[in-house]
Design a protein around this motif. Structure first.
Motif, PDB file in Angstrom:
ATOM      1  N   ALA A 210       0.862  -1.324  -0.111  1.00 39.18           N
ATOM      2  CA  ALA A 210       0.079  -0.120  -0.004  1.00 39.18           C
ATOM      3  C   ALA A 210       0.930   1.353  -0.030  1.00 39.18           C
ATOM      4  N   ALA A 211       1.957   0.957   0.907  1.00 38.94           N
ATOM      5  CA  ALA A 211       2.830   2.334   0.885  1.00 38.94           C
ATOM      6  C   ALA A 211       3.374   2.583  -0.518  1.00 38.94           C
ATOM      7  N   THR A 212       3.407   1.870  -1.068  1.00 42.74           N
ATOM      8  CA  THR A 212       4.323   2.053  -2.756  1.00 42.74           C
ATOM      9  C   THR A 212       3.445   2.145  -3.729  1.00 42.74           C
ATOM     10  N   GLY A 213       2.079   1.725  -3.418  1.00 44.17           N
ATOM     11  CA  GLY A 213       0.981   1.696  -4.222  1.00 44.17           C
ATOM     12  C   GLY A 213       1.076   0.520  -5.500  1.00 44.17           C
ATOM     13  N   LEU A 214       2.020  -0.264  -4.996  1.00 41.31           N
ATOM     14  CA  LEU A 214       2.347  -1.259  -5.990  1.00 41.31           C
ATOM     15  C   LEU A 214       2.010  -2.673  -5.810  1.00 41.31           C
TER      16      LEU A 214
ATOM     17  N   LEU C  18       6.662   6.250 -12.157  1.00 40.78           N
ATOM     18  CA  LEU C  18       7.358   5.026 -11.803  1.00 40.78           C
ATOM     19  C   LEU C  18       7.456   3.966 -13.050  1.00 40.78           C
ATOM     20  N   ASP C  19       6.919   4.325 -14.080  1.00 40.86           N
ATOM     21  CA  ASP C  19       6.945   3.613 -15.359  1.00 40.86           C
ATOM     22  C   ASP C  19       8.443   4.218 -16.004  1.00 40.86           C
ATOM     23  N   GLU C 191      -3.718   7.852 -14.368  1.00 41.43           N
ATOM     24  CA  GLU C 191      -4.339   7.220 -13.041  1.00 41.43           C
ATOM     25  C   GLU C 191      -3.401   7.217 -11.948  1.00 41.43           C
ATOM     26  N   GLY C 192      -2.754   8.567 -11.754  1.00 44.87           N
ATOM     27  CA  GLY C 192      -1.866   8.830 -10.680  1.00 44.87           C
ATOM     28  C   GLY C 192      -2.546   8.578  -9.276  1.00 44.87           C
ATOM     29  N   PHE C 193      -1.662   7.960  -8.428  1.00 43.61           N
ATOM     30  CA  PHE C 193      -2.244   7.696  -7.313  1.00 43.61           C
ATOM     31  C   PHE C 193      -1.660   8.346  -5.898  1.00 43.61           C
ATOM     32  N   ASP C 194      -2.176   8.309  -4.952  1.00 45.21           N
ATOM     33  CA  ASP C 194      -1.435   8.826  -3.364  1.00 45.21           C
ATOM     34  C   ASP C 194      -0.724   7.620  -2.670  1.00 45.21           C
ATOM     35  N   LYS C 206       1.850  13.178  -6.537  1.00 47.39           N
ATOM     36  CA  LYS C 206       1.320  11.806  -7.077  1.00 47.39           C
ATOM     37  C   LYS C 206       2.271  10.977  -7.672  1.00 47.39           C
ATOM     38  N   TYR C 207       2.205   9.715  -7.713  1.00 46.19           N
ATOM     39  CA  TYR C 207       2.811   8.820  -8.384  1.00 46.19           C
ATOM     40  C   TYR C 207       1.918   8.150  -9.465  1.00 46.19           C
ATOM     41  N   LEU C 208       2.604   8.049 -10.745  1.00 44.02           N
ATOM     42  CA  LEU C 208       2.112   7.302 -11.934  1.00 44.02           C
ATOM     43  C   LEU C 208       2.577   5.911 -11.707  1.00 44.02           C
ATOM     44  N   PRO C 209       1.737   5.035 -12.043  1.00 45.78           N
ATOM     45  CA  PRO C 209       1.872   3.593 -11.915  1.00 45.78           C
ATOM     46  C   PRO C 209       2.627   2.954 -12.904  1.00 45.78           C
ATOM     47  N   PRO C 210       3.682   1.755 -12.917  1.00 44.35           N
ATOM     48  CA  PRO C 210       4.135   1.355 -14.114  1.00 44.35           C
ATOM     49  C   PRO C 210       3.222   1.152 -14.993  1.00 44.35           C
ATOM     50  N   ARG C 211       3.565   1.133 -16.236  1.00 43.89           N
ATOM     51  CA  ARG C 211       2.509   0.631 -17.151  1.00 43.89           C
ATOM     52  C   ARG C 211       2.759  -0.812 -17.268  1.00 43.89           C
ATOM     53  N   PRO C 212       1.641  -1.431 -17.795  1.00 41.09           N
ATOM     54  CA  PRO C 212       1.348  -2.955 -17.874  1.00 41.09           C
ATOM     55  C   PRO C 212       2.573  -3.218 -19.034  1.00 41.09           C
ATOM     56  N   ARG C 213       3.239  -4.411 -18.592  1.00 36.75           N
ATOM     57  CA  ARG C 213       4.449  -4.922 -19.490  1.00 36.75           C
ATOM     58  C   ARG C 213       3.872  -5.579 -20.704  1.00 36.75           C
ATOM     59  N   ARG C 214       4.616  -5.574 -21.806  1.00 34.92           N
ATOM     60  CA  ARG C 214       4.304  -6.150 -23.097  1.00 34.92           C
ATOM     61  C   ARG C 214       5.074  -7.375 -23.489  1.00 34.92           C
ATOM     62  N   ASP C 215       4.934  -8.137 -22.386  1.00 31.22           N
ATOM     63  CA  ASP C 215       5.995  -9.308 -22.687  1.00 31.22           C
ATOM     64  C   ASP C 215       5.002 -10.734 -22.958  1.00 31.22           C
ATOM     65  N   GLN C 216       3.739 -10.745 -22.566  1.00 33.94           N
ATOM     66  CA  GLN C 216       3.103 -12.032 -22.735  1.00 33.94           C
ATOM     67  C   GLN C 216       2.566 -12.186 -24.181  1.00 33.94           C
TER      68      GLN C 216
END
Ligand SMILES: Nc1nc2c(c(=O)[nH]1)N[C@H]1C(S)=C(S)[C@@H](COP(=O)(O)OP(=O)(O)OC[C@H]3O[C@@H](n4cnc5c(=O)[nH]c(N)nc54)[C@H](O)[C@@H]3O)O[C@H]1N2
Ligand SMILES: Nc1nc2c(c(=O)[nH]1)N[C@H]1C(S)=C(S)[C@@H](COP(=O)(O)OP(=O)(O)OC[C@H]3O[C@@H](n4cnc5c(=O)[nH]c(N)nc54)[C@H](O)[C@@H]3O)O[C@H]1N2
Ligand code: SF4
Ligand code: SF4
Ligand code: SF4
Ligand code: SF4
Ligand code: SF4
Ligand SMILES: [Mo]
Lengths: 316, 940, 249
Positions: A210-214, C18-19, C191-194, C206-216
């Motif tokens: 949760a802390a990293t949102g990951l 983060l991506d 879809e940045g998050f707290d 805010k943090y932006l999440p890593p995008r989904p990988r494209r390896d499958q």
């Protein structure tokens, strides 16, 4: 949390000091303590000395102790500031009370007024101390409803032991105080037990995920830390005590802080010879002080700050 | 009052003065702005106008202040007074230092100049140092390239006249698919980061092929956790798939490559496997229009790519492409076969091949740029296959790196993606002929300069520097049968060879900016023995004299007899030149300078100026005037401006000519440095749009390139898919020609000098129990050992761990933080483990060059770098196990001599509880020399 | 001034992607470098060349292994003050040294009044407060308040040092209170998050999440090889027939 010795000594000493102040005030007000200059001098002296030493020791924790006076300004939001204000305010009725006892009243009712105000002020100060910790949502073990009451009750309990010893040394009857202090001690023991259970069973809801949102990507485990040597945050907050070690310390603390002084109180109630009473009181005091130091140490060492999840993963 | 927000100074200027220069916290050479306050460095940021970094800076660059102010800085010349390695020094004056050096070097030059071995490390002034060696007369010169990434350079230069390194770059703007092979950080440090960020924003797929997933691999869209040393199989399988599915740009092949050139098929003959040529020596192709062989370069023929044809002498010949296709379509490169060794599922290989083909052939880029090819044909549009790749030491630092890298270029070429829109593009001065025409120069006798530069590109056995019996003429055995096309020398072998007098001893070992007693050598314990070994009869050191220039208290200074303290990078002139490695981009040839932004506060001198001074004292041709006076009394700055390598061509290309208006060629301009400074310490020339693509066959570009002196003639650069020079060496191993390898070397040459790229297992396999490959990666925030004396950077990483695949570690009973023994065939090292997911299960790794010897770099004796840090170098053998005849080849690529750092195999074992304390080995702590005080407290 | 402003004019903050972050530490050292001589000066180090080097840094970059096995990923994670809207780090401060600026929401420490009690660092869930052992006061990310309004700077340089440094462009600076700002739009799009929203501090960053990988899965259609004129023979033979026909066209 890293157990800072200055803070441990501070809460221990001033806690007992405020507790003692409450007992003296109550004793004087309700007549089970003498209005006696010598007792007043020593009793109030010990109380204020402990309070003052504690407060001064607490400034050792400060990076800029010379600016400590600034800490009185933010009583509107800060429990630390409130504690500071309360601590300083307490000196006024305590002064009235102490001076009245030692030099006689300058004004009628001075002692009663001083006593009547000292006790609540001291209790408020103790409450504020507790609230400094209890108000921090970041530390689960502190953010507990039992924390502030415990600071008050343990202040009273430890002050009670001191009061008993003082009364006995001056040859006064200490039954009431021993009983009262013992009751506080018992209450403290119960509250502490509840507290320990509470923190042991509290769910660690703050997770690295949760802390990293990951979390949606899986378990989050630290790979490389930001710096290979601990930084301030980890030095200050990252302290960890081994579970087994903590268990041992808990039982020792409980014994020293509660069991022995309680036993002492019971012994005193059966009226042993005076010399023995003094010895018992002295031992109880020593035991209580060691116990409360340990309890305070544990209070820090067992408290886990949410930030550790960034550094260690897992939950807090 | 207490409740008011305080007034704060929001507009404090950052500096009294901002000076531009070029960063040297690594070899990327970004433009920086140094903010100076009260005469001290206050802050460094990136120069927005600079073509390399466009304003950004990296973790190292921004910590430059602390490198500049490091307590590890040397403060005065030193001479050794105790035994070597003891670290007992005396400070001496520059006069004494220079006289001593001159005395040593003069005697050697008069007796036999080859007895000076001059090797430089991570410097950026090889145009000067190489010229010094040339004028001195020793062929024994090289820089770090041989242990760095010469496989990459040589494979590229021999194949398509360019290279990865920073000699080229993807067409970032247009590429639609990007593959990164074996790169952790590389020289194009900031450019790669800038562009990866943009590719991700655009949604261009980034594929990282790397046994480890960190840094770039972490943000790649796909990570392929390949087993180290097997990329040749993977790439071969991609080519296999492209050929199988018929996704090959045949047009591109016949236009730009030698695919159609006829290769003589006459087993046993002296010209077997060579190109069939006409009387004029021009390679032939089979013209399908006329049904006869014809000059392969003619544009009016219809060249056959397949089939077998008769030459006029009746012999058979086939287009080189036939053997190439047969090799890659064989079962050896079938994805199913390859999957086993590479640890990449066959389906993944097929999919990547499909994606490459899709990007290249279905997403073609067409730019509205007309251009004209070397045959004079005008093309209205510039069309490209937007697939690009970059690779570095993960490919090259293996003993099979040259051929693997060649294969990678083959892959790019069959996709038609070299120097086209969206593909991989040259940066000036590339493309150059395949290979560049200069050959390594030989020694010519006492007091005689070499006839050319010491380093070059052999094409035939006659170019080798070998004695009639095959013995090496160079101390590092470069250009010998051990490493015939060692284009950058073998710096990693110098100390070993000199100490064992194999091929011969030297009198003076002169080194600059290379920490050769530590992180840039293999088998450190052996190297330390070599450095201190004494001749039993004379009591003299077997390497009698060692001169070394460093700016810091490194491990190496303890082993030098004379130490020449250098300035820091903020205190000196430097030149990032077209004669060496410039900072060009694909559209903009560019070079740069460093200017002193602060003055040294110690008795140190810039090494280049010292070298020029030494050259003058020695009276080397070019370093003195006709009257014998110093030619460049103003030191390096004087040289940068006034030295001409050939008439009109000097260190810097910009602002030449008396009026400063010429580019590339022109008389020296006394105001050149001022002009560079005014422009931010760099000069960028923008190529005209029609010169920007297909430079290897672009008339306008090649003519311009010739005009400015980058190439000798504006002839097109033909890609050498089939590499004939290798076949020539092979033929000599088969007993043809005047120069032949000794019998002991013949099977090796026969096997590895295959003109068609192929994969073979790396050499340093270790015994069976050594199941793990052990490799290193550069941390992005540290530059080799430079980082550890930086008080900020070392806070980030003061100790390194051995990273092990989590699941695999479990099977070995190893948990996070456990101490483990890492054992190779030659020794063992102890360090602490860290488990991770993102690493190939058969691979362990650590961050490079974090471990330091106790006492080095002005660190306290209990510094984590030495108590818990460790180096894998102790485990890497410099010599391969004995082969036939007891000879030990160096642990290098058999073709180029590239150090095979990443072939290391180890076993891992948990340390016993009483061993879980500190890293192993621990050496006698170094004794620090007198060091500079930290000058100012203004910046902590 | 420990009471929080009711509202702030702006909500200046960072958006961290983060991506694209590769964990290069440029933001960390640039921050250190700027602040060591700027508003936060000094920003001291302890034992910088010794056995236990550590110091005050206002920005730190973690790296994490996330998930297990083939689906795992490595994520680099820079962390500095998030300039929360309702942070207890401010309200617990006994001196008023810790405050949130009413104009732009930046959370600052007044170095002239801080007593170094460290309570604010206990109140911060994000580990964003850094006590300076030698200076005796608390330090923290200032959002480069001495850069972003600095009139002696070129306009494009009026951004935090870490943002200006970041080579990958993973760091963005702007007004997160203005829904039309570039940063707000980025947060919206990606879809940045707290971090730790349940703490209730309402981080501005805010943090932006890593995008989904494209390896499958493949984006490229699995098309069959073009039909060679002969279907027999080895792979090479078929390839040669195709090559012959293709080049002849
Ligand atoms: N295990 C393993 N070993 C490797 C590698 C690997 O990947 N794994 N990589 C190899 C490669 S590619 C390379 S390039 C080498 C690099 O290895 P080296 O070239 O040895 O690199 P550095 O350790 O940075 O040191 C060079 C020396 O230059 C000094 N120096 C720094 N600044 C200056 C200056 O301004 N002037 C002078 N005169 N000296 C200065 C430093 O103090 C240091 O002693 O390491 C090689 N070693
Ligand atoms: N920050 C920083 N930048 C530097 C340097 C530095 O020391 N620090 N050094 C500079 C120098 S001298 C050089 S030579 C360049 C080198 O730049 P890089 O080539 O990026 O250097 P390495 O860190 O050696 O990275 C090698 C990468 O290859 C991977 N690898 C190892 N074996 C294999 C393999 O068999 N196959 C594949 N596909 N990958 C493999 C490793 O995991 C690692 O990620 O960097 C330059 N830039
Ligand atoms: S990449 Fe290298 S040259 Fe560029 S800023 Fe960083 S250290 Fe300096
Ligand atoms: S991140 Fe921490 S220091 Fe920053 S505002 Fe929020 S609570 Fe305060
Ligand atoms: S350390 Fe300073 S800013 Fe933090 S709570 Fe104490 S006085 Fe306030
Ligand atoms: S905004 Fe400024 S102070 Fe904050 S992390 Fe970035 S550089 Fe550091
Ligand atoms: S500078 Fe950018 S890429 Fe580098 S660590 Fe910081 S946020 Fe990540
Ligand atoms: Mo290198």
């Amino acid at each position: 949390m890293h157990p800072a010795y200055s803070v441990i000594v501070f809460t221990t000493a001033s806690g007992a000091g405020y507790g003692l102040l409450v007992w003296i005030a109550a004793g004087v007000a309700f007549g089970f303590a003498p209005r006696d200059a010598a007792f007043g001098f020593v009793g109030m002296g010990v109380a204020l000395a402990m309070i003052t030493t504690g407060l001064l020791t607490s400034t050792l924790h400060l990076g800029r102790p010379e600016r400590a006076w600034r800490a009185f300004s933010q009583w509107r939001t800060s429990w630390l500031s409130r504690e500071g204000v309360a601590a300083v305010v307490t000196y006024i009725p305590a002064g009235l009370l102490g001076l009245g006892l030692v030099f006689g009243e300058f004004a009628p009712g001075q002692i009663v007024l001083g006593a009547a105000l000292s006790a609540p002020c001291a209790l408020i100060t103790l409450w504020c101390t507790g609230m400094i910790y209890a108000s921090l949502p970041t530390i689960r073990a502190w953010h507990q409803p039992l924390v502030a009451p415990l600071y008050v009750v343990l202040g009273l309990a430890t002050g009670g032991v001191l009061m008993t010893g003082l009364l006995l040394s001056f040859g006064h009857d200490a039954h009431w105080i021993a009983a009262g202090g013992g009751a506080a001690m018992l209450l403290g023991a119960i509250l502490k037990r509840l507290y320990w259970t509470a923190i042991d069973t509290a769910k660690k809801t703050y997770t690295a995920e949760a802390a990293t949102g990951l979390g949606h990507l899986g378990t989050v485990r630290p790979l490389d830390p930001p710096h290979t040597q601990p930084n301030f945050v980890m030095r200050e907050i990252g302290y960890q005590v081994a579970r087994r070690h903590a268990e041992k310390l808990r039982s020792t603390a409980a014994m020293l802080l509660f069991l022995l002084p309680l036993a002492a109180a019971l012994l005193l109630l059966i009226n042993p010879p005076h010399a023995l009473q003094l010895i018992i009181a002295a031992l109880a005091t020593a035991s209580m002080i060691a116990g409360v130091l340990m309890e305070r140490w544990l209070f820090f060492a067992e408290a886990e700050h949410v930030v550790v999840v960034y550094y260690r993963g897992g939950s807090a | 009052m207490l409740n008011q927000e305080p007034d704060i100074a929001l507009s404090e200027p950052s500096a009294d003065e901002i000076k531009t220069t070029t960063c040297y916290m690594c070899a990327c050479r970004c433009g920086i702005r140094v903010h100076l306050k009260d005469g001290s460095v206050r802050y460094i940021d990136g120069n927005r106008d600079h073509p390399v970094n466009r304003g950004v800076i990296c973790g190292k660059g921004a910590a430059g202040i602390m490198t500049h102010m490091s307590p590890s800085r040397l403060r005065a010349p030193l001479k050794r007074i105790g035994p070597r390695g003891s670290g007992e020094y005396a400070e001496i004056s520059w006069d004494e230092a220079l006289e001593t050096a001159t005395g040593w070097l003069k005697g050697v030059r008069e007796r036999d100049p080859t007895k000076l071995a001059f090797f430089t490390g991570r410097d950026q002034s090889q145009a000067l140092t190489g010229w010094f060696a040339q004028q001195y007369g020793t062929p024994n010169f090289a820089a770090h390239g041989g242990f760095c990434s010469v496989n990459m350079a040589a494979a590229g230069l021999y194949t398509f006249g360019g290279s990865f390194w920073e000699f080229g770059e993807p067409d970032w703007e247009h590429t639609k698919y990007f593959m990164l092979f074996g790169v952790a950080e590389d020289h194009a440090s900031n450019p790669l980061k800038i562009e990866l960020g943009k590719l991700k924003a655009k949604g261009v797929k980034v594929v990282a092929v790397n046994p480890i997933r960190t840094g770039y691999g972490a943000i790649a869209d796909e990570w392929i956790g390949i087993r180290p040393g097997t990329d040749g199989l993977f790439v071969g399988a991609l080519i296999h798939e492209l050929m199988r599915t018929q996704k090959i740009d045949l047009e591109y092949l016949v236009r730009f490559t030698n695919a159609h050139w006829l290769v003589i098929d006459a087993p046993g003959a002296a010209d077997d496997g060579l190109f069939a040529r006409d009387e004029a020596g021009k390679p032939l192709a089979f013209d399908k229009n006329t049904g006869t062989p014809a000059d392969a370069s003619r544009i009016d023929i219809a060249p056959a790519l397949t089939g077998s044809f008769q030459l006029s002498d009746g012999r058979n010949a086939k287009p080189g492409f036939v053997a190439i296709a047969e090799r890659f379509l064989s079962d050896q490169y079938d994805p199913e076969t390859v999957a086993v060794t590479t640890a990449i599922p066959a389906e993944t290989i097929r999919r990547i091949a499909r994606e490459l083909a899709h990007a290249a052939f279905e997403q073609t880029i067409t730019l509205d740029i007309p251009w004209t090819d070397t045959a004079g044909r005008r093309h209205e549009k510039t069309v490209g296959r937007p697939v690009s790749m970059h690779a570095m030491r993960g490919i090259s630092a293996h003993a099979n790196g040259f051929q693997t890298c060649r294969m990678l270029h083959l892959l790019q070429i069959v996709l038609g993606s070299i120097d086209c829109p969206g593909g991989f593009r040259y940066k000036a001065p590339f493309p150059r002929p395949t290979p560049p025409p200069n050959r390594p120069a030989r020694a010519t006798g006492p007091c005689q300069p070499l006839k050319g530069a010491p380093l070059g590109f052999p094409q035939v056995p006659e170019d080798l520097l070998v004695e009639p019996d095959g013995a090496a003429q160079r101390i590092d055995k470069a250009y010998s049968w051990d490493a015939p096309i060692a284009a950058h020398g073998l710096m990693h072998m110098v100390i070993t060879n000199a100490a064992t007098a194999d091929p011969y001893p030297v009198d003076v070992l002169f080194m600059y900016m290379a920490n050769m007693s530590w992180n840039s050598s293999m088998n450190i314990p052996a190297v330390l023995k070599h450095l201190t070994a004494k001749d039993e009869t004379t009591g003299e050191y077997v390497i009698p004299k060692i001169i070394y220039s460093d700016a810091y208290s490194s491990e190496m200074i303890a082993y030098a007899d004379l130490i020449l303290p250098d300035t820091t990078y903020l205190e000196r002139w430097d030149c990032i030149s077209f004669l060496d490695r410039p900072i060009s981009g694909a559209d903009g040839p560019a070079d740069a300078i460093r200017q002193p932004v602060v003055t040294p506060d110690r008795d140190v001198r810039p090494f280049q100026s010292v070298l020029i001074d030494l050259g003058a004292r020695l009276g080397l041709p070019g370093f003195v005037t006709d009257t014998g006076a110093p030619r460049y009394p103003g030191g390096y700055a004087d040289y940068i401006v006034n030295h001409e390598r050939s008439p009109g061509i000097g260190s810097l290309a910009g602002f030449r000519g008396a009026d400063g208006a010429s580019y590339g060629r022109g008389a020296p301009n006394a105001k050149q440095l001022e002009a560079y400074i005014a422009g931010g310490c760099f000069h960028e020339h923008r190529l005209a749009p029609d010169q920007r693509y297909y430079k290897h066959a672009n008339k306008s570009y090649l003519e311009w390139s010739k005009d400015v002196g980058f190439i000798g003639a504006a002839t097109p650069v033909t890609f050498q898919l089939y590499l004939e020079p290798l076949q020539k060496f092979r033929l000599s191993a088969r007993g043809h020609g005047a120069i032949q390898p000794p019998a002991s070397h013949r099977p090796r040459i026969e096997k590895y000098f295959d003109p068609i790229p192929f994969w073979y297992p790396p050499f340093d396999g270790g015994a069976d129990e050594h199941r793990f490959s052990a490799i290193t990666q550069r941390p992005m925030h540290m530059y080799h050992s430079w980082g550890t004396h930086n008080g900020w950077l070392r806070q980030i990483t003061a100790e390194n761990r051995l990273y092990i695949n989590r699941a695999r570690a479990k099977t070995l009973g190893i948990a996070d933080d456990d101490w483990v023994w890492i054992k190779s065939a030659i020794g063992r090292v102890k360090g602490r483990a860290r488990l991770m997911e993102g690493v190939n299960p058969d691979t362990v790794w650590t961050w490079n060059a974090i471990g330091r010897r106790t006492g080095a770099a002005a660190l306290a004796n209990d510094a984590p770098e030495s108590t818990r840090g460790f180096l894998l170098n102790h485990l890497i053998t410099e010599l391969l196990p004995e082969r036939e005849g007891g000879y030990r080849f160096s642990n290098s690529d058999p073709i180029t001599g590239q150090a095979a750092w990443y072939d290391l195999r180890v076993s891992i074992e948990k340390a016993k509880p009483d061993e879980a304390n500190e890293s192993f080995p621990q050496f006698v702590p170094l004794h620090a020399p007198p060091l500079a005080e930290i000058k100012s407290e203004a910046v902590p | 001034m420990t009471s929080l402003p009711e509202t702030t004019g702006k909500k200046l903050g960072l958006v961290i992607d983060l991506d694209t972050c590769v964990g290069c530490q440029a933001c960390a050292t640039s921050c250190k470098e700027w602040n060591a001589g700027g508003y936060s000066a000094p920003l001291t180090d302890q034992d910088a060349h010794g056995g236990d080097p550590h110091g005050a840094w206002l920005n730190r970059v973690h790296s994490y292994d996330v998930g297990d096995g083939p689906k795992s990923r490595t994520v680099h994670f820079p962390r500095s003050c998030l300039h929360c809207e309702t942070p207890a780090c401010v309200t617990v401060c006994p001196t008023g040294a810790s405050y949130k600026r009413a104009s732009d929401g930046i959370v600052l420490v007044n170095p002239d009044t801080c007593i170094g009690c460290k309570l604010c660092s206990w109140a911060c869930p994000y580990g964003a407060r850094e006590y300076d052992y030698a200076d005796g006061v608390m330090k923290k990310c200032t959002l480069c308040v001495d850069r972003i309004y600095n009139e002696s700077f070129a306009l494009e340089d009026r951004v935090p040092a870490c943002v200006r440094a970041c080579p990958t462009g993973a760091r963005h600076f702007g007004d997160l209170g203005d829904p039309s700002s570039a940063v707000s739009q980025l947060v919206q799009e990606r879809e940045g998050f707290d971090l730790l929203p349940e703490m209730g501090y309402k981080p501005v960053n805010k943090y932006l999440p890593p995008r989904p990988r494209r390896d499958q899965t493949s984006e490229a259609p699995a098309h069959a090889a073009e039909q060679p004129t002969v279907n027999s023979g080895s792979l090479a033979d078929r390839f040669f027939v195709w090559a012959d026909n293709t080049l002849a066209r």
